[in-house]
Design a protein around this motif. Structure first.
Motif, PDB file in Angstrom:
ATOM      1  N   LEU A  29     -45.647 -17.741  48.012  1.00 28.92           N
ATOM      2  CA  LEU A  29     -45.147 -17.405  46.685  1.00 28.92           C
ATOM      3  C   LEU A  29     -44.565 -16.005  46.765  1.00 28.92           C
ATOM      4  CD1 LEU A  29     -45.090 -18.430  43.718  1.00 28.92           C
ATOM      5  CD2 LEU A  29     -47.266 -17.274  43.398  1.00 28.92           C
ATOM      6  N   SER A  30     -43.252 -15.871  46.574  1.00 28.75           N
ATOM      7  CA  SER A  30     -42.629 -14.547  46.662  1.00 28.75           C
ATOM      8  C   SER A  30     -41.291 -14.550  45.951  1.00 28.75           C
ATOM      9  CB  SER A  30     -42.438 -14.140  48.123  1.00 28.75           C
ATOM     10  OG  SER A  30     -41.471 -14.960  48.731  1.00 28.75           O
ATOM     11  N   SER A  31     -40.794 -13.360  45.711  1.00 25.39           N
ATOM     12  CA  SER A  31     -39.459 -13.200  45.152  1.00 25.39           C
ATOM     13  C   SER A  31     -38.552 -12.651  46.241  1.00 25.39           C
ATOM     14  CB  SER A  31     -39.480 -12.235  43.965  1.00 25.39           C
ATOM     15  OG  SER A  31     -39.688 -10.910  44.402  1.00 25.39           O
ATOM     16  N   ASP A  32     -37.282 -12.781  46.028  1.00 21.94           N
ATOM     17  CA  ASP A  32     -36.331 -12.118  46.909  1.00 21.94           C
ATOM     18  C   ASP A  32     -36.252 -10.653  46.505  1.00 21.94           C
ATOM     19  OD1 ASP A  32     -35.653 -14.473  48.248  1.00 21.94           O
ATOM     20  OD2 ASP A  32     -34.132 -14.978  46.743  1.00 21.94           O
ATOM     21  N   TRP A  33     -35.741  -9.831  47.404  1.00 24.00           N
ATOM     22  CA  TRP A  33     -35.487  -8.441  47.051  1.00 24.00           C
ATOM     23  C   TRP A  33     -34.345  -8.428  46.043  1.00 24.00           C
ATOM     24  CZ3 TRP A  33     -38.077  -4.070  48.186  1.00 24.00           C
ATOM     25  CH2 TRP A  33     -38.988  -4.099  49.237  1.00 24.00           C
ATOM     26  N   ILE A  34     -34.544  -7.765  44.921  1.00 21.76           N
ATOM     27  CA  ILE A  34     -33.422  -7.547  44.002  1.00 21.76           C
ATOM     28  C   ILE A  34     -33.081  -6.069  44.074  1.00 21.76           C
ATOM     29  CG2 ILE A  34     -34.053  -9.434  42.465  1.00 21.76           C
ATOM     30  CD1 ILE A  34     -34.571  -6.756  40.550  1.00 21.76           C
ATOM     31  N   GLU A  35     -31.823  -5.773  43.947  1.00 23.63           N
ATOM     32  CA  GLU A  35     -31.380  -4.384  44.025  1.00 23.63           C
ATOM     33  C   GLU A  35     -30.575  -4.032  42.791  1.00 23.63           C
ATOM     34  OE1 GLU A  35     -29.260  -3.789  47.676  1.00 23.63           O
ATOM     35  OE2 GLU A  35     -31.113  -3.649  48.832  1.00 23.63           O
TER      36      GLU A  35
END
Length: 177
Positions: free
Chosen positions: A165-171
């Protein structure tokens, strides 16, 4: 018949995802605070493990970099904060703790998850560290930290997509004040 069965089969089920709904930095008196909001649901396997006494650890990571034309980008901030959620079978209460500081008890899982999904603002850097007027690239992500689970569950997490369970890196870009 085989063609019909292939049409019905949709392939492997992807791992559950965390989405970052809101991320912003606010200048305050002691420094810069990060405000975040996530959206995700625990799958049945994670809920079952939680109700059987296995604590879950959600780690939020943030990085701030400043572009430099003459060398590699300068990393101004690289920090992480972990929210632990656990269930006490005797009291039938969910407990959350943010990096050992803020501890709260909740009667329902949904109330406890609200703290995980929308954690309190977080002081990530002192006020005099960033150069005013310079743009900084801020990267944020959240993930279920399986490295903090008990060893038998770490092994299970490697083979089971329920534990991914994870999110992508958002910038986003922030201009220091």
């Amino acid at each position: 018949m085989l063609a019909f069965m292939l049409c019905l089969w949709s392939g492997p089920v992807p791992a559950a995802e965390i989405t970052v709904d809101q991320a912003s930095i606010e200048a305050s008196n002691p420094g810069y605070r990060l405000s975040l909001a996530f959206s995700f649901e625990l799958n049945r396997g994670l809920e079952d493990a939680l109700t059987r006494g296995v604590p879950l650890y959600f780690t939020t990571e943030v990085q701030m970099t400043r572009h430099r034309w003459y060398w590699f980008d300068e990393t101004s901030v690289s920090a992480s904060r972990t929210v632990r959620i656990s269930y006490n079978v005797l009291t039938r209460q969910y407990h959350t703790a943010i990096s050992g500081q803020l501890q709260q008890s909740f009667s329902t899982l949904e109330d406890a998850m609200a703290l995980v999904r929308r954690p309190p603002r977080w002081l990530i850097i002192d006020g005099n560290t960033l150069k005013p007027g310079d743009p900084y690239t801020v990267g944020v992500r959240m993930r279920l930290d399986v490295a903090q689970l008990p060893k038998p569950f770490q092994i299970n997490a490697l083979n089971n997509s329920d534990w991914r369970l994870s999110s992508d890196w958002i910038e986003f870009t922030y201009k220091a004040e």
